[in-house]
Design an enzyme around this catalytic site. Sequence first.
Site, PDB file in Angstrom:
ATOM      1  N   SER A 191       0.863  -1.185   0.000  1.00 38.79           N
ATOM      2  CA  SER A 191       0.000   0.000   0.000  1.00 38.79           C
ATOM      3  C   SER A 191       0.896   1.230   0.000  1.00 38.79           C
ATOM      4  O   SER A 191       1.756   1.373   0.870  1.00 38.79           O
ATOM      5  CB  SER A 191      -0.912  -0.001   1.237  1.00 38.79           C
ATOM      6  OG  SER A 191      -1.648   1.201   1.304  1.00 38.79           O
ATOM      7  N   LEU A 224      -7.761   3.719   2.245  1.00 41.77           N
ATOM      8  CA  LEU A 224      -8.702   2.598   2.204  1.00 41.77           C
ATOM      9  C   LEU A 224      -7.971   1.287   2.491  1.00 41.77           C
ATOM     10  O   LEU A 224      -8.449   0.444   3.259  1.00 41.77           O
ATOM     11  CB  LEU A 224      -9.393   2.555   0.838  1.00 41.77           C
ATOM     12  CG  LEU A 224     -10.242   1.298   0.564  1.00 41.77           C
ATOM     13  CD1 LEU A 224     -11.422   1.232   1.537  1.00 41.77           C
ATOM     14  CD2 LEU A 224     -10.738   1.295  -0.880  1.00 41.77           C
ATOM     15  N   GLU A 225      -6.806   1.119   1.871  1.00 45.29           N
ATOM     16  CA  GLU A 225      -6.027  -0.101   2.078  1.00 45.29           C
ATOM     17  C   GLU A 225      -5.564  -0.216   3.536  1.00 45.29           C
ATOM     18  O   GLU A 225      -5.590  -1.301   4.129  1.00 45.29           O
ATOM     19  CB  GLU A 225      -4.819  -0.091   1.139  1.00 45.29           C
ATOM     20  CG  GLU A 225      -5.210  -0.163  -0.331  1.00 45.29           C
ATOM     21  CD  GLU A 225      -4.072   0.209  -1.264  1.00 45.29           C
ATOM     22  OE1 GLU A 225      -4.191  -0.084  -2.461  1.00 45.29           O
ATOM     23  OE2 GLU A 225      -3.077   0.798  -0.779  1.00 45.29           O
ATOM     24  N   LEU A 226      -5.151   0.919   4.128  1.00 44.10           N
ATOM     25  CA  LEU A 226      -4.696   0.901   5.521  1.00 44.10           C
ATOM     26  C   LEU A 226      -5.829   0.515   6.465  1.00 44.10           C
ATOM     27  O   LEU A 226      -5.672  -0.342   7.340  1.00 44.10           O
ATOM     28  CB  LEU A 226      -4.133   2.270   5.893  1.00 44.10           C
ATOM     29  CG  LEU A 226      -3.737   2.454   7.371  1.00 44.10           C
ATOM     30  CD1 LEU A 226      -2.607   1.502   7.742  1.00 44.10           C
ATOM     31  CD2 LEU A 226      -3.350   3.900   7.652  1.00 44.10           C
TER      32      LEU A 226
END
Length: 570
Positions: free
Chosen positions: A410, A481-483
């Site tokens: 990410s 969003l990925e985190l």
Amino acid sequence: MTLLWCVVSLYFYGILQSDASERCDDWGLDTMRQIQVFEDEPARIKCPLFEHFLKFNYSTAHSAGLTLIWYWTRQDRDLEEPINFRLPENRISKEKDVLWFRPTLLNDTGNYTCMLRNTTYCSKVAFPLEVVQKDSCFNSPMKLPVHKLYIEYGIQRITCPNVDGYFPSSVKPTITWYMGCYKIQNFNNVIPEGMNLSFLIALISNNGNYTCVVTYPENGRTFHLTRTLTVKVVGSPKNAVPPVIHSPNDHVVYEKEPGEELLIPCTVYFSFLMDSRNEVWWTIDGKKPDDITIDVTINESISHSRTEDETRTQILSIKKVTSEDLKRSYVCHARSAKGEVAKAAKVKQKVPAPRYTVELACGFGATVLLVVILIVVYHVYWLEMVLFYRAHFGTDETILDGKEYDIYVSYARNAEEEEFVLLTLRGVLENEFGYKLCIFDRDSLPGGIVTDETLSFIQKSRRLLVVLSPNYVLQGTQALLELKAGLENMASRGNINVILVQYKAVKETKVKELKRAKTVLTVIKWKGEKSKYPQGRFWKQLQVAMPVKKSPRRSSSDEQGLSYSSLKNV
């Protein structure tokens, strides 16, 4: 009439005193014969002169023309007064050498003197009389005689004391016995028998104060005599043994170095024996301590059991013992009516233990140095040690875990971060270490929904590698969003771990997920040129955070050289 008698008595008493004061043998106040009687009870007191001080009795003295005169000194006064024998009902009277009180009163307390005299001879002695009060349980400050009974020795008796001479043998008094406050009636092993109280089997529970109350009539009046004594149950002579020396014994050796203090206890047990004289003493080289020149101190303590068995301890002490003292013979002796015993103490000079000061110091120093070296080695090379253990003994995490990728990367979508991810991270992690990376921009299919594909990729990955930079924390980016998805997955399911790699320093951020992640997770920092070498600390830290995987690393020198040269050009 009474006043006249007092004046005449004082006159003649003064004459007698003035005539005999210079030549009267005064035996003083005999405090050893203090007499204690209860208030409102009769008392008869014999003149002590005929019992302890003179060789003749009253009849002989009376026949020789001697006269016995009584007088007294009231309590807390110094003036001697004649005794008034003309009280109503003859409350105080004298009969030969006996002074009678029928009964006593509290103010009769004082010092009483009996004087035997004529014109050429005079002798007198004084004794204290104390009239005391008793309560309903016969408690009083009176000193009580002690009667000892042998434990479990058969039938034994005590007799009501000091009642002889109060009434003639023709009078049959009433006797009531008490133990403490309780009248003795239907006791298991204690039976009243008139003046006697019989104990069928004396036990420890029979210890206590016993009171006999003797009631008798005299000249139409009724008098009471109260006598209390203490019963103490003691050891039976059937069980008596010779003295037993517990210490010194054969099991204890007193080892001392010259100059130390030597303490040897002599502890002896004595069975109770009536009127036995128990003795304990030390001898040093066969002599008593007082007969030798060394400085010896002996302290004694005595304790008793419930049955009056005695334990005596004598501690022999030499403050600074010498080599000669340690060669002497120290013997403890004990004697009682049952016999005499002796026991020698084992005393010797302590052999000093060999001192390995240098060896111990060197050994201790070497041990400390080794520990310090191990700590330093571990602190410097702990990453290498962990990687070595993982490579040879670690369990492969990728087997049957249902995951497709080792790492989901990410990062912020801009040119600099993309170059770092696609060239540097991918180049080393995939080419050097054999990990399979998932990079969304590379591995996603065109036309898909970004959110769904992102979550799907994260679920298929074993680790989420977050490349932190100032651009990463911008709101509304795919990177956030990925985190969030990775942290939620790690917290709720625990099937993915998050790795934080700081590519560039990030100042204060309002993204609470990132704040929380930086608080609980270790941040691996990229330090530019220092971190490009694949065998450097940055890559080792990253490897430790990666899943354990049994995949062969590329080891050809050409590939390593190409990869390293490519990293240098990044």
